[in-house]
Design a protein around this motif. Structure first.
Motif, PDB file in Angstrom:
ATOM      1  N   HIS A  65     -27.918  59.690  39.461  1.00 47.98           N
ATOM      2  CA  HIS A  65     -28.798  59.619  38.535  1.00 47.98           C
ATOM      3  C   HIS A  65     -28.197  58.458  37.499  1.00 47.98           C
ATOM      4  CE1 HIS A  65     -26.377  62.127  36.176  1.00 47.98           C
ATOM      5  NE2 HIS A  65     -26.949  62.048  35.147  1.00 47.98           N
ATOM      6  N   THR A  66     -29.141  57.777  36.727  1.00 46.36           N
ATOM      7  CA  THR A  66     -28.911  56.623  35.902  1.00 46.36           C
ATOM      8  C   THR A  66     -29.530  57.002  34.524  1.00 46.36           C
ATOM      9  OG1 THR A  66     -29.080  55.277  37.776  1.00 46.36           O
ATOM     10  CG2 THR A  66     -29.280  54.236  35.722  1.00 46.36           C
ATOM     11  N   ALA A  67     -28.822  56.620  33.543  1.00 40.68           N
ATOM     12  CA  ALA A  67     -29.101  56.477  32.084  1.00 40.68           C
ATOM     13  C   ALA A  67     -28.862  55.422  31.375  1.00 40.68           C
ATOM     14  CB  ALA A  67     -28.398  57.625  31.426  1.00 40.68           C
ATOM     15  N   LEU A  78     -31.681  64.816  33.960  1.00 39.72           N
ATOM     16  CA  LEU A  78     -32.358  63.836  33.271  1.00 39.72           C
ATOM     17  C   LEU A  78     -33.095  64.137  32.070  1.00 39.72           C
ATOM     18  CD1 LEU A  78     -34.728  62.738  36.511  1.00 39.72           C
ATOM     19  CD2 LEU A  78     -32.501  62.003  35.888  1.00 39.72           C
ATOM     20  N   THR A  95     -25.396  64.894  31.605  1.00 37.97           N
ATOM     21  CA  THR A  95     -25.500  63.557  30.928  1.00 37.97           C
ATOM     22  C   THR A  95     -25.276  64.097  29.359  1.00 37.97           C
ATOM     23  OG1 THR A  95     -27.311  62.965  32.446  1.00 37.97           O
ATOM     24  CG2 THR A  95     -27.229  61.658  30.377  1.00 37.97           C
ATOM     25  N   GLN A 142     -32.508  56.873  42.288  1.00 33.15           N
ATOM     26  CA  GLN A 142     -31.563  56.542  41.194  1.00 33.15           C
ATOM     27  C   GLN A 142     -31.666  55.088  40.783  1.00 33.15           C
ATOM     28  OE1 GLN A 142     -30.804  58.093  44.226  1.00 33.15           O
ATOM     29  NE2 GLN A 142     -28.748  57.504  44.947  1.00 33.15           N
ATOM     30  N   THR A 196     -33.942  58.046  31.444  1.00 32.47           N
ATOM     31  CA  THR A 196     -33.078  58.537  32.658  1.00 32.47           C
ATOM     32  C   THR A 196     -33.964  58.409  34.114  1.00 32.47           C
ATOM     33  OG1 THR A 196     -33.664  60.824  32.139  1.00 32.47           O
ATOM     34  CG2 THR A 196     -31.598  59.817  31.671  1.00 32.47           C
ATOM     35  N   CYS A 232     -22.724  59.696  32.228  1.00 36.95           N
ATOM     36  CA  CYS A 232     -23.266  60.635  33.116  1.00 36.95           C
ATOM     37  C   CYS A 232     -22.001  61.171  33.874  1.00 36.95           C
ATOM     38  CB  CYS A 232     -24.241  59.889  34.238  1.00 36.95           C
ATOM     39  SG  CYS A 232     -25.554  59.151  33.401  1.00 36.95           S
ATOM     40  N   CYS A 262     -33.289  56.863  24.992  1.00 35.68           N
ATOM     41  CA  CYS A 262     -32.457  57.261  26.062  1.00 35.68           C
ATOM     42  C   CYS A 262     -33.368  57.419  27.279  1.00 35.68           C
ATOM     43  CB  CYS A 262     -31.476  58.312  26.067  1.00 35.68           C
ATOM     44  SG  CYS A 262     -30.555  58.619  27.470  1.00 35.68           S
TER      45      CYS A 262
END
Length: 550
Positions: free
Chosen positions: A251-253, A280, A313, A216, A271, A308, A269
């Motif tokens: 997780h990251t966006a 994702l 997401t 992440q 992810t 998120c 975008c």
């Protein structure tokens, strides 16, 4: 009504920011008020109790001084899993900041040996996630408290752990730079920081640190970090200008656009992190250790907001298109019996979320994701939509049921709606001030009565739910949940008890049938025993008068 009063009324109805926690939602209005709704456990709603709120309720934060009572004006909000934050205007950060590295703000330059009075440092924005809280001050310094990523004293030099900090501590790794935006998940933090000392528009680089078990942090491995490191995809030489960041549990966006855009401004975008539920949006359930674009989003869309949830997401474009992906059709819902056949399963790629009347939402402002729900601010802040898990009233619809498509939040709140309607009706003639005052007072009186009646109904409903839960637990040996409501009653509102009983017996396994048999055998025995006692009492009563007469 004069222009000032009319403008104030509009600001009180306009939502400028929303935040979503595990099962609660916050809204900030243009006049500096905060509203909350959803699960009230641990006092996260700020309404003075742990009761759930099924629709928006204003958070009262008045402060009393010796001379007057003053209502705080808020300029920012944030929601962690089980806590909330509201940033008041003129919020001052701890003075411990002034003792580090000479980071102090001055009203003026030093004149000879005399230094004029120092101006206090102020918090400019707040953020929360999991059990962590963050703030950025007016010098661009990041503060962190709660469960903070730190060096583990028991795990060697490279050890990582979360250490509880009960007061805000500054993150000194960015000294000489400005932290512009930040987000955090359960155990990781991602910050957008300037290359130089000040923010110049497109000079942000991305740093991450904390737990990295699922990738992440976007650093290409699974090793945790106790200090921020640059995500190389978005370093100072990247062709992408990064402008938004959001973190789920693991997780990251991120949102970016080209630093040298063509005539049409487009965005992408990205992810990374845990992907096992499709959160994702890469078309698979695999995790990603480095940022990867969500390719199935339209190439010509300009995304204005991303967020998120726990395992999903959501994004919204400037044109009003909304997409979501991740757990159980991208709604954030855990597997549900109402999803069957081809409808079941996680969304591995973006799914378009359409409105009830039109496919697009007008003048979108922001989208936020809770653990299992999503809220959209549209119509330039004057309308809210929500969908997903509805338990505890987190959707703000006045109900606790799930919604699989956007439904309107009860906004503006009932009180504001009545007052605004009353003011519009009685201020057509500015010379009728006394009549206006009387009618507004009458509207407020009726509103107060309606609110009291609603509280009474909520109390009765809560008591009935507890009573039904006790009965259900006695019969079936487990707590009553929403899934236990018969589908015929849930879908059509009608209930054939004979048919439902037959269906329940047909679907019950042997252990459940044995429990039901024992329960009803004991109940029947008790009824027969009570019936016998009553009959004996009646016979005695019949015999006593005849005996006394002799």
């Amino acid at each position: 009504m004069d222009d000032a009063l009319r403008s104030s009324s509009n600001l009180s109805r306009k939502v400028v920011s929303v935040a979503a926690g595990e099962a609660h939602t916050l809204a900030l209005t243009g006049d500096g008020c905060v509203y909350s709704w959803g699960r009230g456990m641990f006092g996260r709603l700020g309404i003075g109790s742990e009761a759930d709120a099924l629709f928006p309720v204003q958070v009262k934060c008045d402060i009393c001084s010796e001379s007057e009572e003053k209502r705080l004006k808020f300029v920012g909000i944030a929601a962690g899993a089980y806590h909330s934050m509201a940033l008041a205007e003129n919020a001052v950060v701890p003075r411990m900041m002034e003792h580090f590295l000479g980071l102090t703000s001055f009203d003026s330059v030093t004149n000879g040996s005399e230094t004029k009075r120092e101006a206090p440092l102020k918090a400019c924005s707040v953020k929360a996630g999991g059990m962590m809280s963050l703030a950025i001050d007016n010098l661009g310094t990041l503060w962190i408290w709660g469960n903070c990523p730190q060096q583990s004293s028991s795990s060697g030099e490279s050890g990582f752990s979360l250490v509880s900090s009960f007061t805000p501590i500054p993150v000194w790794d960015f000294h000489g730079h400005t932290v512009v935006k930040v987000a955090c998940g359960n155990e990781h933090v991602v910050a957008l920081v300037t290359v130089g000392e000040t923010y110049e528009g497109e000079d942000l680089v991305c740093y991450s640190w904390g737990n990295n078990n699922h990738g992440q942090l976007g650093l290409g491995d699974r090793e945790s970090r106790i200090h921020p490191e640059i995500v190389e995809t978005f370093n100072q030489h990247s062709p992408w200008a990064i402008y938004e960041v959001a973190c789920g549990a693991f997780h990251t966006a991120l949102l970016t656009h080209k630093k040298r855009p063509n005539e049409k401004l487009e965005s992408t975008c990205w992810t990374f992190g845990l992907g096992e539920n499709g959160q994702l949006g890469h078309g698979t359930s695999q995790s990603a250790l480095k940022p990867e674009p969500v390719n199935e989003l339209p190439q010509d869309a300009y995304l204005v907001s991303v967020d998120c949830g726990l395992f999903h997401t959501g994004v919204v474009s400037s044109a009003g298109d909304v997409w979501s992906w991740g757990m159980e059709k991208g709604l954030g819902l855990c597997p549900d019996a109402r999803f069957t056949g081809t409808d079941a399963g996680d969304a591995l790629s973006p799914l378009r979320i359409t409105g009830p009347q039109e496919p697009r939402f007008h003048d979108p402002v922001q989208v936020v994701c809770g653990a299992a729900h999503t809220v959209l601010v549209a119509n330039d802040g004057y309308k809210l939509w929500s969908w997903g898990r509805g338990r505890s009233g987190v959707l703000g619809t006045g109900q606790t049921i799930d919604f699989f498509a956007p439904t309107a939040v009860m906004w503006p709140p009932l009180a504001d709606d009545f007052k605004d309607q009353g003011l519009n009706n009685v201020t057509k003639d500015d010379n009728l001030e006394s009549k206006e005052s009387e009618e507004v007072a009458e509207i407020e009186k009726r509103l107060s009565s309606a609110m009291e009646e609603m509280k009474l109904l909520q109390s009765k409903l809560s008591m009935m739910e507890r009573y039904a839960g006790i009965l259900h637990g006695s019969i079936f040996g487990k707590p009553f949940t929403e899934e236990d409501i018969p589908s015929s009653l849930r879908d059509s509102g009608t209930f054939d008890i004979a048919k439902e009983w037959e269906d329940m017996l047909e679907s019950a396994d042997r252990s459940k049938l044995i429990r039901l048999e024992l329960f009803y055998r004991n109940m029947l025995s008790g009824v027969k025993d009570k019936h016998m006692k009553r009959r004996i009492q009646e016979i005695i009563k019949e015999c006593v008068p005849s005996t006394q007469g002799k």
